[in-house]
Motif scaffolding. Structure first.
Motif, PDB file in Angstrom:
ATOM      1  N   VAL A 173       0.846  -1.198   0.000  1.00  0.00           N
ATOM      2  CA  VAL A 173       0.000   0.000   0.000  1.00  0.00           C
ATOM      3  C   VAL A 173       0.884   1.251   0.000  1.00  0.00           C
ATOM      4  O   VAL A 173       0.665   2.194  -0.766  1.00  0.00           O
ATOM      5  CB  VAL A 173      -0.949   0.000   1.213  1.00  0.00           C
ATOM      6  N   LEU A 174       1.888   1.254   0.863  1.00  0.00           N
ATOM      7  CA  LEU A 174       2.787   2.403   0.942  1.00  0.00           C
ATOM      8  C   LEU A 174       3.467   2.671  -0.400  1.00  0.00           C
ATOM      9  O   LEU A 174       3.566   3.815  -0.837  1.00  0.00           O
ATOM     10  CB  LEU A 174       3.847   2.173   2.022  1.00  0.00           C
ATOM     11  N   ARG A 175       3.904   1.600  -1.034  1.00  0.00           N
ATOM     12  CA  ARG A 175       4.598   1.762  -2.314  1.00  0.00           C
ATOM     13  C   ARG A 175       3.665   2.336  -3.369  1.00  0.00           C
ATOM     14  O   ARG A 175       4.047   3.231  -4.142  1.00  0.00           O
ATOM     15  CB  ARG A 175       5.149   0.399  -2.772  1.00  0.00           C
ATOM     16  N   ALA A 176       2.434   1.849  -3.410  1.00  0.00           N
ATOM     17  CA  ALA A 176       1.467   2.352  -4.393  1.00  0.00           C
ATOM     18  C   ALA A 176       1.158   3.823  -4.141  1.00  0.00           C
ATOM     19  O   ALA A 176       1.069   4.624  -5.087  1.00  0.00           O
ATOM     20  CB  ALA A 176       0.188   1.517  -4.341  1.00  0.00           C
ATOM     21  N   VAL A 177       1.010   4.201  -2.883  1.00  0.00           N
ATOM     22  CA  VAL A 177       0.728   5.593  -2.539  1.00  0.00           C
ATOM     23  C   VAL A 177       1.903   6.482  -2.933  1.00  0.00           C
ATOM     24  O   VAL A 177       1.728   7.566  -3.519  1.00  0.00           O
ATOM     25  CB  VAL A 177       0.433   5.722  -1.027  1.00  0.00           C
ATOM     26  N   GLU A 178       3.124   6.044  -2.635  1.00  0.00           N
ATOM     27  CA  GLU A 178       4.317   6.817  -2.983  1.00  0.00           C
ATOM     28  C   GLU A 178       4.397   7.032  -4.495  1.00  0.00           C
ATOM     29  O   GLU A 178       4.669   8.145  -4.963  1.00  0.00           O
ATOM     30  CB  GLU A 178       5.572   6.082  -2.516  1.00  0.00           C
ATOM     31  N   GLN A 179       4.153   5.965  -5.257  1.00  0.00           N
ATOM     32  CA  GLN A 179       4.241   6.071  -6.709  1.00  0.00           C
ATOM     33  C   GLN A 179       3.152   6.967  -7.269  1.00  0.00           C
ATOM     34  O   GLN A 179       3.381   7.749  -8.201  1.00  0.00           O
ATOM     35  CB  GLN A 179       4.172   4.676  -7.334  1.00  0.00           C
ATOM     36  N   ALA A 180       1.948   6.857  -6.713  1.00  0.00           N
ATOM     37  CA  ALA A 180       0.842   7.687  -7.193  1.00  0.00           C
ATOM     38  C   ALA A 180       1.148   9.163  -6.969  1.00  0.00           C
ATOM     39  O   ALA A 180       0.907  10.007  -7.847  1.00  0.00           O
ATOM     40  CB  ALA A 180      -0.450   7.297  -6.477  1.00  0.00           C
ATOM     41  N   LEU A 181       1.687   9.495  -5.796  1.00  0.00           N
ATOM     42  CA  LEU A 181       2.012  10.884  -5.485  1.00  0.00           C
ATOM     43  C   LEU A 181       3.154  11.391  -6.362  1.00  0.00           C
ATOM     44  O   LEU A 181       3.098  12.503  -6.893  1.00  0.00           O
ATOM     45  CB  LEU A 181       2.379  11.005  -4.006  1.00  0.00           C
ATOM     46  N   TYR A 191     -10.828   1.071   1.144  1.00  0.00           N
ATOM     47  CA  TYR A 191     -10.676   1.786   2.401  1.00  0.00           C
ATOM     48  C   TYR A 191     -11.666   1.301   3.446  1.00  0.00           C
ATOM     49  O   TYR A 191     -12.877   1.249   3.206  1.00  0.00           O
ATOM     50  CB  TYR A 191     -10.859   3.288   2.181  1.00  0.00           C
ATOM     51  N   ALA A 192     -11.148   0.952   4.617  1.00  0.00           N
ATOM     52  CA  ALA A 192     -11.979   0.482   5.716  1.00  0.00           C
ATOM     53  C   ALA A 192     -12.327   1.638   6.638  1.00  0.00           C
ATOM     54  O   ALA A 192     -11.432   2.262   7.226  1.00  0.00           O
ATOM     55  CB  ALA A 192     -11.255  -0.611   6.502  1.00  0.00           C
ATOM     56  N   GLY A 193     -13.614   1.944   6.758  1.00  0.00           N
ATOM     57  CA  GLY A 193     -14.055   3.007   7.641  1.00  0.00           C
ATOM     58  C   GLY A 193     -14.016   2.571   9.092  1.00  0.00           C
ATOM     59  O   GLY A 193     -13.675   1.432   9.425  1.00  0.00           O
ATOM     60  N   ARG A 194     -14.413   3.468   9.982  1.00  0.00           N
ATOM     61  CA  ARG A 194     -14.380   3.155  11.412  1.00  0.00           C
ATOM     62  C   ARG A 194     -15.351   2.033  11.762  1.00  0.00           C
ATOM     63  O   ARG A 194     -15.170   1.326  12.755  1.00  0.00           O
ATOM     64  CB  ARG A 194     -14.709   4.406  12.223  1.00  0.00           C
ATOM     65  N   ASP A 195     -16.411   1.884  10.957  1.00  0.00           N
ATOM     66  CA  ASP A 195     -17.381   0.822  11.219  1.00  0.00           C
ATOM     67  C   ASP A 195     -16.971  -0.509  10.598  1.00  0.00           C
ATOM     68  O   ASP A 195     -17.688  -1.496  10.684  1.00  0.00           O
ATOM     69  CB  ASP A 195     -18.763   1.227  10.703  1.00  0.00           C
ATOM     70  N   ALA A 236      -6.773  -0.968   2.889  1.00  0.00           N
ATOM     71  CA  ALA A 236      -6.550  -2.419   2.829  1.00  0.00           C
ATOM     72  C   ALA A 236      -5.828  -2.831   1.558  1.00  0.00           C
ATOM     73  O   ALA A 236      -5.105  -3.832   1.544  1.00  0.00           O
ATOM     74  CB  ALA A 236      -7.893  -3.150   2.931  1.00  0.00           C
ATOM     75  N   ASP A 237      -6.027  -2.078   0.486  1.00  0.00           N
ATOM     76  CA  ASP A 237      -5.411  -2.424  -0.795  1.00  0.00           C
ATOM     77  C   ASP A 237      -5.304  -1.152  -1.614  1.00  0.00           C
ATOM     78  O   ASP A 237      -6.096  -0.210  -1.433  1.00  0.00           O
ATOM     79  CB  ASP A 237      -6.257  -3.459  -1.533  1.00  0.00           C
TER      80      ASP A 237
END
Length: 264
Positions: A173-181, A191-195, A236-237
């Motif tokens: 997840v971190l790698r995908a976020v870094e590449q997207a940015l 994305y998992a919400g609080r519920d 989560a993904d």
């Protein structure tokens, strides 16, 4: 004062020999550089040798001094993303940490290792990675995930400190976020919400923010048609898409909280 000046000169001579590499340099050149006599340089080199520095004298015309390669590190090359990663590590040192001043100096030296083009790219990326000290605990609870804290989309305040056993974001997840940015490509996240309910979102990253001891992805959510904050440990993904986007200005997120700043 003379002793201090000599100590500085001894260090500078060693650094000059390190930069000269295998070719070495002459005593005459060192004397001109440091504005001393060749006899003084000879004494300084002898002092360095007695202290254990592997400096060898070259005989013959044009001879001089060479620092053994074993005492010289090879050039260090960083990619723009590696430089930003180091800047993040230095910027997230807790307030009052030892060596904080040296950390700031190291960050500047790190930037100096980059070529002009890579430095510009690293600066653009680091401007979208913000940190601030952990805010004090308040009676106000954290806001719902994926929701901006106010009309301007300001960072969530009043977050409780992260528990020691809090889950860490998945490396993929971190790698995908870094590449997207870094590549300015839209990102699909689960994305998992609080519920506990998981929703699929396509987002356009604006910045990464470290606050309250947690990392957040601040992005334009195509589902909500608004800026939203997503806790990285609740993604989560994540998958990159081929969709390019024009990054929104960091100012669109809202006025930064007190104490927050880009990592470099």
């Amino acid at each position: 004062m003379d002793d201090v000046n000599r100590t500085d000169r001894l260090y500078a001579i060693r650094e000059e020999l390190r930069r000269a590499g295998r070719a070495g340099t002459t005593g005459a050149r060192l004397a001109r550089l440091f504005e001393v006599s060749e006899r003084t340089i000879k004494r300084d080199v002898s002092a360095l040798q007695q202290a254990g520095a592997p400096i060898w004298a070259q005989s013959g015309p044009g001879g001089g001094y060479v620092l053994d390669a074993s005492a010289s590190l090879p050039p260090v090359n960083f990619t723009p993303t590696q430089a930003v990663a180091m800047a993040v590590a230095l910027a997230t040192l807790p307030s009052g940490s030892p060596f904080a001043v040296d950390a700031a100096a190291a960050r500047g030296k790190l930037w100096d290792t980059l070529g002009e083009r890579d430095r510009q790219r690293a600066q653009r990326l680091s401007a979208r990675v913000w940190t601030r000290p952990t805010p004090p605990r308040t009676s106000r609870g954290p806001l719902p995930d994926g929701v901006a804290s106010g009309p301007a989309g300001q960072a969530p305040d009043g977050l409780a400190p992260v528990a020691a056993d809090a889950p860490a974001p998945a490396p993929a997840v971190l790698r995908a976020v870094e590449q997207a940015l870094g590549d300015e490509r839209a990102l699909v996240i689960a994305y998992a919400g609080r519920d506990g309910a998981v929703t699929q979102r396509t987002v356009e990253p604006i910045l990464l923010a470290h606050t309250g001891g947690r990392w957040y992805l601040v992005a334009w959510c195509q589902l909500r048609v608004a800026i939203r904050w997503f806790r990285l440990d609740r993604i989560a993904d994540a998958h990159l898409t081929a969709e390019r986007y024009v990054p929104r200005d960091v100012a669109s997120v809202g006025e930064p909280p007190a104490g927050s700043a880009p990592v470099a």
